[in-house]
Design an enzyme around this catalytic site. Structure first.
Site, PDB file in Angstrom:
ATOM      1  N   LYS A  48      42.887   4.928 -35.236  1.00  0.00           N
ATOM      2  CA  LYS A  48      41.353   4.818 -35.155  1.00  0.00           C
ATOM      3  C   LYS A  48      40.960   4.454 -36.359  1.00  0.00           C
ATOM      4  O   LYS A  48      41.703   4.928 -37.437  1.00  0.00           O
ATOM      5  CB  LYS A  48      40.681   5.947 -34.406  1.00  0.00           C
ATOM      6  CG  LYS A  48      39.396   5.540 -33.974  1.00  0.00           C
ATOM      7  CD  LYS A  48      39.375   4.920 -32.565  1.00  0.00           C
ATOM      8  CE  LYS A  48      37.892   4.696 -31.810  1.00  0.00           C
ATOM      9  NZ  LYS A  48      38.048   4.592 -30.470  1.00  0.00           N
ATOM     10  N   ASP A  90      35.006  -0.743 -31.375  1.00  0.00           N
ATOM     11  CA  ASP A  90      34.566   0.736 -30.872  1.00  0.00           C
ATOM     12  C   ASP A  90      33.031   0.794 -30.913  1.00  0.00           C
ATOM     13  O   ASP A  90      32.443  -0.495 -30.995  1.00  0.00           O
ATOM     14  CB  ASP A  90      35.297   1.765 -31.673  1.00  0.00           C
ATOM     15  CG  ASP A  90      34.950   3.007 -30.886  1.00  0.00           C
ATOM     16  OD1 ASP A  90      35.776   3.351 -29.854  1.00  0.00           O
ATOM     17  OD2 ASP A  90      34.170   3.851 -31.269  1.00  0.00           O
ATOM     18  N   GLY A 148      24.089   6.080 -22.121  1.00  0.00           N
ATOM     19  CA  GLY A 148      24.756   4.877 -23.097  1.00  0.00           C
ATOM     20  C   GLY A 148      24.559   3.539 -22.340  1.00  0.00           C
ATOM     21  O   GLY A 148      24.971   3.487 -21.237  1.00  0.00           O
ATOM     22  N   GLY A 179      28.725   1.425 -21.232  1.00  0.00           N
ATOM     23  CA  GLY A 179      27.669   1.998 -20.240  1.00  0.00           C
ATOM     24  C   GLY A 179      27.033   0.714 -19.491  1.00  0.00           C
ATOM     25  O   GLY A 179      26.817   0.964 -18.433  1.00  0.00           O
TER      26      GLY A 179
HETATM   27  N1  GLU Z   1      37.692   1.514 -28.633  1.00  0.00           N
HETATM   28  C1  GLU Z   1      38.180   1.462 -27.503  1.00  0.00           C
HETATM   29  C2  GLU Z   1      38.839   2.722 -27.096  1.00  0.00           C
HETATM   30  O1  GLU Z   1      38.129   3.891 -27.452  1.00  0.00           O
HETATM   31  C3  GLU Z   1      39.196   0.451 -27.397  1.00  0.00           C
HETATM   32  C4  GLU Z   1      40.419   0.299 -28.493  1.00  0.00           C
HETATM   33  C5  GLU Z   1      41.179  -0.923 -28.338  1.00  0.00           C
HETATM   34  O2  GLU Z   1      40.865  -1.852 -27.617  1.00  0.00           O
HETATM   35  O3  GLU Z   1      42.257  -0.989 -29.020  1.00  0.00           O
HETATM   36  O4  GLU Z   1      39.546   2.942 -26.329  1.00  0.00           O
END
Ligand code: GLU
Length: 406
Positions: free
Chosen positions: A103, A143, A214, A219
């Site tokens: 992340k 994200d 959200g 959401g």
């Molecule tokens: N941010 C999204 C999650 O929390 C997707 C992450 C992605 O597609 O790699 O799952």
């Protein structure tokens, strides 16, 4: 306890009480493989220089390249990114896609930046991270507050630096540059597929009353799809406020209202409520789809929903999990319920690597199959182990990661 990483580690220990894993394996999961802190210098529109703090946490890659989004938020810090990266590793394992967990983030309120500043900041993150990411090492995505447009700047910057023209280093891109059909709605839709399985198991009404916290990409799409399926969205919130309508909100109209006004508060024929009230509203299903630590020991006793579906990451604290379990309120955990996004991200990555473009019906068909199969598995396992679905999802994920590690 409000540190999301401590919450995540506590969830790990609690799952381990139901099924014991080896101490060696567990100790590996108590810290990320690597965490990177960067300082991104940006010249603001007024000519001043501002240094932004950025992060990438590469938690675990036993099952494949690190995978996970980049969050732009004023409250983002290393503990949040670490927790989110850990959950990504488990999420990819629950969805059984060939990815590990990572992340990223930047501590910034992007709503205060001009478009030019936002683009320079996004490119700045990639400039400093380019040496540690790549289609086969670490594949970022959107994200909270990061969009396909931001992904397009990022992939362009990466291509300039590395000459890699596959565009496979970033997912969640616009369709024109290798994005996947269905990626925009994938998290919300995947959550609905998962919800539909549990709805049958729990014999909930064909038309449920639902509160959604959200109104972002996740959401917003979930609310729209659920309303299309005949459910009544009685409460909705965005970062600025919340609204309630006993008769149900017309989500398409709320969308238009938000586009015109910048917020949902004041939507015709709705009553303004607080975010705290939204969580405790009388409804069949509560869907937290915003940030962490929303359902806590302070409000878990007041929740009236019959089912919680976590489309946000980490919205429920371990203390609240205990209260909900004791009260008999089932919860579909984040690492299962919101896995649709990263699942279609992985399809996007696969299409880029192979130079293919799949039709939407194929993408969504594959997504549906995965969400239904894994939801069934998590539910059955929770019955078998006499535990909640968070613990059973953790156990399934841990088994898969352990197997790959071996
Ligand atoms: N941010 C999204 C999650 O929390 C997707 C992450 C992605 O597609 O790699 O799952």
């Amino acid at each position: 306890m409000n540190n999301p990483f401590q919450n995540a580690m506590s969830q790990l220990q609690r799952a381990n009480k139901v099924k014991q894993f080896s101490p060696e394996f567990l100790s590996r999961l108590h810290q990320p493989n690597r965490q990177i802190n960067i300082a991104i210098p940006i010249t603001m529109d007024d000519g001043t220089l501002h240094i932004f703090e950025g992060y990438r946490v590469q938690y675990n890659n036993a099952r494949g390249p690190y995978k996970g989004g980049i969050r732009f938020h004023q409250d983002t810090d290393i503990n949040e990114v670490k927790a989110l990266a850990f959950w990504m590793a488990l999420k990819c394992a629950v969805a059984n896609i060939p990815m590990g967990g990572g992340k990223g983030g930047i501590t910034v309120n992007p709503k205060l930046l001009s478009k030019g500043e936002l683009e320079r900041l996004s490119r700045g993150w990639i400039k400093l991270m380019a040496p540690v990411i790549g289609p086969h090492t670490d594949v970022p995505a959107p994200d909270v507050n990061t969009t396909p447009e931001i992904m397009s700047w990022m992939v362009d910057e990466y291509t300039k630096i590395t000459n890699d023209t596959t565009n496979a280093v970033i997912t969640g891109k616009p369709i024109e540059i290798g994005g996947s059909e269905g990626r925009g709605i994938a998290t919300g839709l995947g959550g609905v597929y998962s919800f539909n399985v549990i709805k049958e198991k729990l014999a909930l009404p064909a038309s449920c009353t639902i509160a959604v916290q959200g109104f972002g990409n996740v959401g917003g799409h979930a609310a729209e799809i659920l309303a299309e399926q005949g459910h009544k969205i009685v409460a909705l919130s965005d970062s600025k406020g919340a609204i309630y309508s006993e008769g149900g909100l017309d989500i398409k109209m709320v969308n238009e209202y938000k586009k015109a006004n910048g917020h949902i508060e004041g939507f015709p024929n709705s009553r303004t409520i607080t975010n705290a009230e939204l969580l405790e509203i009388q409804c069949d299903v509560l869907i937290p789809a915003a940030l962490e630590n929303q359902i806590t020991q302070d409000n878990a006793n007041n929740i009236k929903a019959k089912l919680i579906v976590e489309l946000a990451n980490g919205p429920t604290t371990p203390e609240a999990d205990d209260i909900l379990l004791a009260r008999g309120i089932p919860l579909v955990p984040d690492i299962l319920a919101n896995a649709g996004g990263v699942t279609v991200s992985t399809f996007e990555w696969e299409q880029n690597i192979k130079g293919e473009h799949w039709a939407e019906v194929d993408v969504l068909g594959k997504l549906k199959k995965i969400m239904e199969e894994e939801t069934n598995l998590v539910y059955e396992r929770s019955k078998e182990l006499n535990t909640d679905m968070r613990r059973s999802a953790f156990i399934i994920a841990l088994e898969r990661i352990e197997q790959a590690t071996k």
